[in-house]
Motif scaffolding. Structure first.
Motif, mmCIF file in Angstrom:
data_model
loop_
_atom_site.group_PDB
_atom_site.id
_atom_site.type_symbol
_atom_site.label_atom_id
_atom_site.label_comp_id
_atom_site.label_asym_id
_atom_site.label_seq_id
_atom_site.Cartn_x
_atom_site.Cartn_y
_atom_site.Cartn_z
ATOM 1 N N SER A 58 -120.278 -11.259 -16.302
ATOM 2 C CA SER A 58 -120.333 -12.585 -15.688
ATOM 3 C C SER A 58 -119.896 -13.641 -16.700
ATOM 4 O O SER A 58 -119.786 -13.393 -17.904
ATOM 5 C CB SER A 58 -121.750 -12.893 -15.202
ATOM 6 N N PHE A 59 -119.649 -14.852 -16.198
ATOM 7 C CA PHE A 59 -119.286 -15.973 -17.074
ATOM 8 C C PHE A 59 -120.355 -16.189 -18.134
ATOM 9 O O PHE A 59 -120.049 -16.404 -19.316
ATOM 10 C CB PHE A 59 -119.096 -17.227 -16.214
ATOM 11 N N ASN A 76 -115.553 -22.028 -17.289
ATOM 12 C CA ASN A 76 -115.462 -21.235 -16.056
ATOM 13 C C ASN A 76 -114.501 -21.917 -15.087
ATOM 14 O O ASN A 76 -114.193 -23.091 -15.227
ATOM 15 C CB ASN A 76 -116.841 -21.109 -15.405
ATOM 16 N N SER A 132 -115.617 -22.175 -24.023
ATOM 17 C CA SER A 132 -115.784 -21.298 -22.859
ATOM 18 C C SER A 132 -115.892 -22.153 -21.600
ATOM 19 O O SER A 132 -116.816 -22.951 -21.459
ATOM 20 C CB SER A 132 -117.031 -20.418 -23.001
ATOM 21 N N SER A 170 -123.111 -22.094 -16.374
ATOM 22 C CA SER A 170 -122.189 -23.114 -15.904
ATOM 23 C C SER A 170 -122.919 -24.440 -15.788
ATOM 24 O O SER A 170 -124.040 -24.513 -15.287
ATOM 25 C CB SER A 170 -121.618 -22.714 -14.537
ATOM 26 N N SER A 199 -112.877 -26.408 -12.425
ATOM 27 C CA SER A 199 -113.366 -25.732 -13.620
ATOM 28 C C SER A 199 -114.502 -26.527 -14.233
ATOM 29 O O SER A 199 -114.653 -27.734 -13.974
ATOM 30 C CB SER A 199 -112.238 -25.561 -14.651
ATOM 31 N N GLU A 244 -105.868 -15.252 -17.398
ATOM 32 C CA GLU A 244 -107.293 -15.114 -17.694
ATOM 33 C C GLU A 244 -107.675 -13.650 -17.929
ATOM 34 O O GLU A 244 -108.510 -13.351 -18.788
ATOM 35 C CB GLU A 244 -108.117 -15.702 -16.555
ATOM 36 N N SER A 253 -119.587 -15.718 -22.085
ATOM 37 C CA SER A 253 -119.749 -16.914 -22.915
ATOM 38 C C SER A 253 -120.716 -16.650 -24.070
ATOM 39 O O SER A 253 -120.488 -17.095 -25.205
ATOM 40 C CB SER A 253 -120.275 -18.075 -22.070
ATOM 41 N N SER A 296 -113.993 -16.290 -9.547
ATOM 42 C CA SER A 296 -114.199 -17.055 -10.770
ATOM 43 C C SER A 296 -113.780 -16.198 -11.946
ATOM 44 O O SER A 296 -113.108 -15.169 -11.776
ATOM 45 C CB SER A 296 -115.670 -17.467 -10.895
ATOM 46 N N LEU A 297 -114.184 -16.596 -13.119
ATOM 47 C CA LEU A 297 -113.821 -15.857 -14.326
ATOM 48 C C LEU A 297 -114.186 -14.378 -14.221
ATOM 49 O O LEU A 297 -113.481 -13.522 -14.749
ATOM 50 C CB LEU A 297 -114.516 -16.510 -15.524
ATOM 51 N N TRP A 332 -109.554 -12.520 -21.542
ATOM 52 C CA TRP A 332 -110.895 -11.957 -21.647
ATOM 53 C C TRP A 332 -110.903 -10.471 -21.953
ATOM 54 O O TRP A 332 -111.946 -9.923 -22.325
ATOM 55 C CB TRP A 332 -111.690 -12.286 -20.395
ATOM 56 N N VAL A 354 -119.244 -24.087 -20.001
ATOM 57 C CA VAL A 354 -120.562 -23.490 -20.149
ATOM 58 C C VAL A 354 -121.460 -24.507 -20.848
ATOM 59 O O VAL A 354 -120.973 -25.422 -21.531
ATOM 60 C CB VAL A 354 -120.477 -22.182 -20.987
#
Length: 323
Positions: A162-163, A250, A248, A205, A123, A307, A167, A95-96, A311, A126
């Motif tokens: 983490s996502f 994921n 944002s 998420s 996808s 990605e 976020s 994932s992200l 980020w 958030v």
């Protein structure tokens, strides 16, 4: 004239190619292991289990979920996958976090070179949620509370990088507020803590969080997509609710160890596409605020690189450091 040595090499190469093709045609002859590099309960786990069930039906062999949750950012589970034989019997959901980890840690693997892209899965945005005991009912009220007492409000995440973490940091950078980060070892444990009322805020998420929002255990203040989500049509986007330009989202995908046979990768991609076309899977994703996303293996590889570049800026500008 060709030498005996060159003829032998060509013969061996042809034999290897034929053997590989034959193995791919027979694949799979035993269960396939799907490594989820986070504990149960997070979005990776939710999405991974949906695809594991349906992919196993398509392949005619069970796809066994293997949660490897110990360690920051899913690194331990990812390394297990990287060190597994490239025979198609070990695949990894990413994932992200996979795109963020290179900017936070000295990794024991290369996130691009050490893996073969298989398929993008989907996808989802958030969603900013709070424990109902926290007396805020909108993004604006949360911003006001954060500005009145900088650093007092705490938000939970699945861990550094983490996502959820990224976020929240993007939110803090965009809105100019200070909310204290409390990292956990996975999205599941973080969610339990927020529902329990210990930490009060979480950027999570929508796939993971929707059931708790609908049951009233969490209050949704805003979603991170560019448009309102059909699952929570009454909840505004975070951008329209007071943090302009915020977005944002994921994503989840499958990879295999580098060197996995192209024929096996093609078979997996074909079966995953069939799973994505399954109305039941599409309905399940939609019911939890996510969308199925199809890409070729090459497009998914390019997405991973894109990605990582995106980020990198958030990590550096946010001064995010691994602990």
């Amino acid at each position: 004239m060709p030498t005996i040595q060159s003829l032998l090499l060509k013969s061996l190469g042809l034999l290897l190619a034929l053997t590989t093709v034959a193995a791919a045609q027979d694949y799979p002859t035993k269960p396939v292991r799907l490594i989820i590099p986070f504990p149960p309960g997070g979005s990776n786990d939710v999405v991974g289990r949906v695809f594991a069930t349906h992919l196993g039906e398509r392949l005619g062999k069970q796809v066994i979920v293997d949660n490897r949750g110990a360690g920051a950012g899913g690194i331990v589970g990812t390394e297990v996958a990287r060190n597994s034989p490239p025979d198609g019997y070990t695949i990894l959901i990413i994932s992200l976090a996979h795109a963020v980890n290179p900017w936070l840690y000295k990794l024991p693997y290369d996130p691009i070179k050490d893996f073969t892209p298989i398929a993008m899965l989907g996808s989802g945005p958030v969603v900013l949620v709070v424990n109902p005991e926290l007396p805020v009912h909108s993004v604006k009220e949360l911003l006001d509370a954060a500005k009145q007492q900088p650093g007092k409000l705490q938000y939970a995440s699945a861990g550094i990088g983490s996502f959820q973490h990224l976020s929240a940091e993007l939110f803090k950078l965009t809105a100019g507020v200070n909310i204290l980060h409390v990292p956990f070892k996975g999205g599941g444990p973080a969610m339990i803590d927020v529902i329990g009322g210990h930490t009060k805020v979480m950027f999570s998420s929508l796939v993971q969080t929707t059931p708790f929002i609908k049951s009233g255990k969490l209050r949704a203040l805003g979603v991170g997509g560019l448009a309102r989500n059909p699952v929570l049509p009454e909840v505004p986007t975070i951008a329209e609710a007071g943090v302009p330009t915020y977005e944002s989202v994921n994503w989840w995908g499958l990879v295999a160890p580098a060197g996995t046979s192209p024929a096996i990768v093609e078979r997996l991609h074909r079966e995953i596409t069939a799973v994505q076309d399954n109305p039941e899977v599409q309905k399940q994703f939609a019911s939890e605020g996510a969308s199925v996303v199809k890409m070729t293996t090459a497009e998914f590889g390019q997405h991973m690189v894109k990605e990582m570049n995106k980020w990198e800026r958030v990590v550096k500008e946010g001064g995010i450091k691994a602990e």
